[in-house]
Scaffold this motif. Structure first.
Motif, mmCIF file in Angstrom:
data_model
loop_
_atom_site.group_PDB
_atom_site.id
_atom_site.type_symbol
_atom_site.label_atom_id
_atom_site.label_comp_id
_atom_site.label_asym_id
_atom_site.label_seq_id
_atom_site.Cartn_x
_atom_site.Cartn_y
_atom_site.Cartn_z
ATOM 1 N N ASP A 87 36.144 -5.401 65.886
ATOM 2 C CA ASP A 87 35.771 -4.033 66.221
ATOM 3 C C ASP A 87 35.622 -3.220 64.944
ATOM 4 O OD1 ASP A 87 35.538 -1.449 67.211
ATOM 5 O OD2 ASP A 87 36.936 -1.808 68.863
ATOM 6 N N LEU A 88 34.410 -2.724 64.704
ATOM 7 C CA LEU A 88 34.127 -1.903 63.516
ATOM 8 C C LEU A 88 33.877 -0.449 63.894
ATOM 9 C CD1 LEU A 88 31.703 -4.300 61.584
ATOM 10 C CD2 LEU A 88 34.208 -4.148 61.400
ATOM 11 N N GLY A 89 34.336 -0.043 65.059
ATOM 12 C CA GLY A 89 34.079 1.312 65.513
ATOM 13 C C GLY A 89 32.922 1.343 66.486
ATOM 14 N N LYS A 90 31.768 1.836 66.040
ATOM 15 C CA LYS A 90 30.582 1.837 66.897
ATOM 16 C C LYS A 90 29.811 0.535 66.797
ATOM 17 C CE LYS A 90 29.809 6.819 67.004
ATOM 18 N NZ LYS A 90 28.823 7.931 66.790
ATOM 19 N N GLN A 91 30.273 -0.347 65.935
ATOM 20 C CA GLN A 91 29.622 -1.640 65.755
ATOM 21 C C GLN A 91 30.627 -2.760 65.948
ATOM 22 O OE1 GLN A 91 28.430 -1.028 61.713
ATOM 23 N NE2 GLN A 91 26.500 -0.030 62.246
ATOM 24 N N LEU A 92 30.109 -3.971 66.118
ATOM 25 C CA LEU A 92 30.928 -5.175 66.212
ATOM 26 C C LEU A 92 30.483 -6.150 65.136
ATOM 27 C CD1 LEU A 92 30.882 -5.847 70.076
ATOM 28 C CD2 LEU A 92 32.724 -4.769 68.758
ATOM 29 N N LEU A 93 31.435 -6.880 64.591
ATOM 30 C CA LEU A 93 31.143 -8.002 63.700
ATOM 31 C C LEU A 93 31.382 -9.270 64.506
ATOM 32 C CD1 LEU A 93 30.571 -9.193 60.838
ATOM 33 C CD2 LEU A 93 33.064 -9.162 60.501
ATOM 34 N N ILE A 94 30.316 -10.032 64.752
ATOM 35 C CA ILE A 94 30.416 -11.260 65.531
ATOM 36 C C ILE A 94 30.326 -12.450 64.579
ATOM 37 C CG2 ILE A 94 29.414 -12.658 67.364
ATOM 38 C CD1 ILE A 94 28.310 -10.180 68.624
ATOM 39 N N VAL A 95 31.358 -13.263 64.572
ATOM 40 C CA VAL A 95 31.405 -14.450 63.716
ATOM 41 C C VAL A 95 31.338 -15.688 64.609
ATOM 42 C CG1 VAL A 95 32.654 -15.689 61.936
ATOM 43 C CG2 VAL A 95 32.854 -13.193 62.086
ATOM 44 N N ALA A 96 30.304 -16.492 64.430
ATOM 45 C CA ALA A 96 30.165 -17.732 65.188
ATOM 46 C C ALA A 96 30.887 -18.837 64.426
ATOM 47 C CB ALA A 96 28.696 -18.092 65.382
ATOM 48 N N THR A 97 31.992 -19.314 64.969
ATOM 49 C CA THR A 97 32.726 -20.406 64.340
ATOM 50 C C THR A 97 32.052 -21.731 64.675
ATOM 51 O OG1 THR A 97 34.212 -20.908 66.192
ATOM 52 C CG2 THR A 97 34.824 -19.059 64.748
ATOM 53 N N ASP A 98 32.658 -22.813 64.229
ATOM 54 C CA ASP A 98 32.137 -24.144 64.547
ATOM 55 C C ASP A 98 32.870 -24.775 65.733
ATOM 56 O OD1 ASP A 98 30.307 -24.031 62.441
ATOM 57 O OD2 ASP A 98 31.800 -24.741 61.006
ATOM 58 N N ARG A 99 33.638 -23.961 66.463
ATOM 59 C CA ARG A 99 34.306 -24.464 67.666
ATOM 60 C C ARG A 99 33.267 -24.848 68.707
ATOM 61 N NH1 ARG A 99 37.616 -19.612 66.772
ATOM 62 N NH2 ARG A 99 36.575 -18.580 68.517
ATOM 63 N N ILE A 100 33.644 -25.818 69.554
ATOM 64 C CA ILE A 100 32.784 -26.196 70.676
ATOM 65 C C ILE A 100 33.662 -26.401 71.897
ATOM 66 C CG2 ILE A 100 32.835 -28.710 70.218
ATOM 67 C CD1 ILE A 100 29.807 -28.672 71.069
ATOM 68 N N SER A 101 33.145 -26.005 73.055
ATOM 69 C CA SER A 101 33.890 -26.141 74.293
ATOM 70 C C SER A 101 33.063 -26.926 75.302
ATOM 71 C CB SER A 101 34.238 -24.767 74.877
ATOM 72 O OG SER A 101 33.068 -24.099 75.325
ATOM 73 N N THR A 151 38.923 -17.485 62.274
ATOM 74 C CA THR A 151 38.811 -16.475 61.228
ATOM 75 C C THR A 151 39.985 -15.514 61.348
ATOM 76 O OG1 THR A 151 37.470 -14.976 62.594
ATOM 77 C CG2 THR A 151 36.297 -16.616 61.261
ATOM 78 N N ASP A 152 40.311 -14.865 60.249
ATOM 79 C CA ASP A 152 41.405 -13.892 60.218
ATOM 80 C C ASP A 152 41.010 -12.769 59.280
ATOM 81 O OD1 ASP A 152 43.809 -12.619 60.559
ATOM 82 O OD2 ASP A 152 44.883 -13.875 59.112
ATOM 83 N N LEU A 153 40.116 -11.918 59.746
ATOM 84 C CA LEU A 153 39.614 -10.815 58.943
ATOM 85 C C LEU A 153 40.442 -9.553 59.211
ATOM 86 C CD1 LEU A 153 35.776 -11.416 59.445
ATOM 87 C CD2 LEU A 153 37.194 -12.110 57.509
ATOM 88 N N PRO A 154 40.482 -8.639 58.258
ATOM 89 C CA PRO A 154 41.340 -7.446 58.387
ATOM 90 C C PRO A 154 40.713 -6.330 59.221
ATOM 91 C CG PRO A 154 40.256 -7.404 56.263
ATOM 92 C CD PRO A 154 39.848 -8.700 56.915
ATOM 93 N N PHE A 155 40.236 -6.689 60.410
ATOM 94 C CA PHE A 155 39.662 -5.712 61.330
ATOM 95 C C PHE A 155 40.261 -5.946 62.711
ATOM 96 C CE2 PHE A 155 36.306 -7.076 58.303
ATOM 97 C CZ PHE A 155 36.236 -5.920 57.549
ATOM 98 N N PRO A 156 40.299 -4.916 63.556
ATOM 99 C CA PRO A 156 40.821 -5.107 64.910
ATOM 100 C C PRO A 156 39.980 -6.125 65.682
ATOM 101 C CG PRO A 156 40.619 -2.762 64.388
ATOM 102 C CD PRO A 156 39.913 -3.501 63.294
ATOM 103 N N ILE A 157 40.648 -6.960 66.445
ATOM 104 C CA ILE A 157 39.934 -7.937 67.274
ATOM 105 C C ILE A 157 39.384 -7.254 68.526
ATOM 106 C CG2 ILE A 157 40.314 -9.874 68.858
ATOM 107 C CD1 ILE A 157 39.809 -10.876 66.172
#
Length: 292
Positions: free
Chosen positions: A24-38, A7-13
């Protein structure tokens, strides 16, 4: 089927993990679960269709099922900030807004059965992560009691198993004891609910953080097929690996590759392996009546 690998969203990583992109949304976090697997701490070139949505739904189920044991980062029913709203549809089912914490530098692993790297160590040393075990145990045997076996948390490279004493040196003795006790309680809750659905929870790992007020909070994911080893109870028999509903299917395939040394770059995955993983993750979600 399409997959989301980055993902490449316009927010600080805040951080990019092996699977999740965290903003990083300040006092909150936006967590995006991709389809990557390890596997073996290496991210595979191909993703697994729907994996991010499955992980997000399964984690949400378990956060709700364990919130009486420990607070989690979903508390407060945080809404979507206005800045994130334009991306809501594109991220549907795979992104959550949570409370920001200071992540602790350890992974809290609980093992209830003898499997994986624990089995390999037991065969040589009679212990798992330095915890002595009775003689004569077989592969996939249930342990007399679940054991707590922490590890370091590596963003890149391999995690390292550490002793409880080492962990206490990293986070402090009192906090280490709380992490151990909470992890064992969470494992027992997970194992109990899984057993009601014909599944054995062989082992799992948790991550914790501290809030601004110093409160201990469960973060990241909980009891997902990425972070846990789930076996079909009716196929379990000590002495062999039972059929699983997690990414052991991927590990088993990778173990057949004589020309890969478990170091990056990871090998490409055949379509049959990709679909096999997806089917197992969907099966696990369905057994808990989790809608994807």
């Amino acid at each position: 089927m399409s997959v989301l690998l980055s993902t490449d969203l316009p927010f600080p990583i805040f951080r990019r993990g092996k699977v999740r992109d965290v903003y990083d949304l300040g006092k909150q976090l936006l967590i995006v679960a991709t389809d990557r697997i390890s596997a073996f701490d290496c991210v595979m070139p191909e993703g697994i269709p729907d994996k991010g949505r499955i992980l997000t739904a399964v984690a949400a189920y378990w956060f709700a099922a364990t919130e009486d044991l420990v607070p989690n980062h979903f508390r407060g029913n945080l809404g979507w900030p206005a800045a994130v709203e334009p991306y809501r549809e594109a991220l549907a089912g795979r992104a959550v807004v949570v409370e920001k914490t200071r992540p602790l530098p350890v992974e809290c692993v609980v093992r209830g059965y003898l499997a994986g790297s624990g089995w390999k160590e037991y065969q040589t040393h009679g212990s798992v992560c330095g915890v002595p075990l009775p003689a004569g145990l077989r592969l996939a045997d249930r342990l007399p009691e679940p054991i707590f076996t922490p590890s370091t948390k590596a963003e890149e490279g391999h995690d390292e198993n550490i002793s409880f004493e080492h962990m206490a040196g990293l986070v402090g003795a009192d906090l280490a004891a709380r992490l151990r006790d909470l992890s064992l309680a969470l494992y027992r809750r997970g194992a109990e609910l899984a057993a009601q659905r014909g599944i054995l929870l062989a082992d799992t790992k948790f991550e914790f953080g501290l809030s601004d007020a110093g409160e201990l909070i469960l973060i990241d994911e909980a009891l997902t097929p990425d972070s846990s080893r789930y076996w079909l109870a009716d196929s379990w028999a000590p002495g062999k690996n039972p059929p699983s509903l997690d990414k052991q299917f991927l590990r088993d395939y990778l173990e057949t590759l004589a020309d890969w040394d478990k170091q990056p770059p990871a090998p490409h995955l055949p379509e049959a392996v990709i679909q096999g993983i997806r089917a197992r993750y969907l099966d696990l979600a369905a057994r808990f009546d989790i809608q994807i």
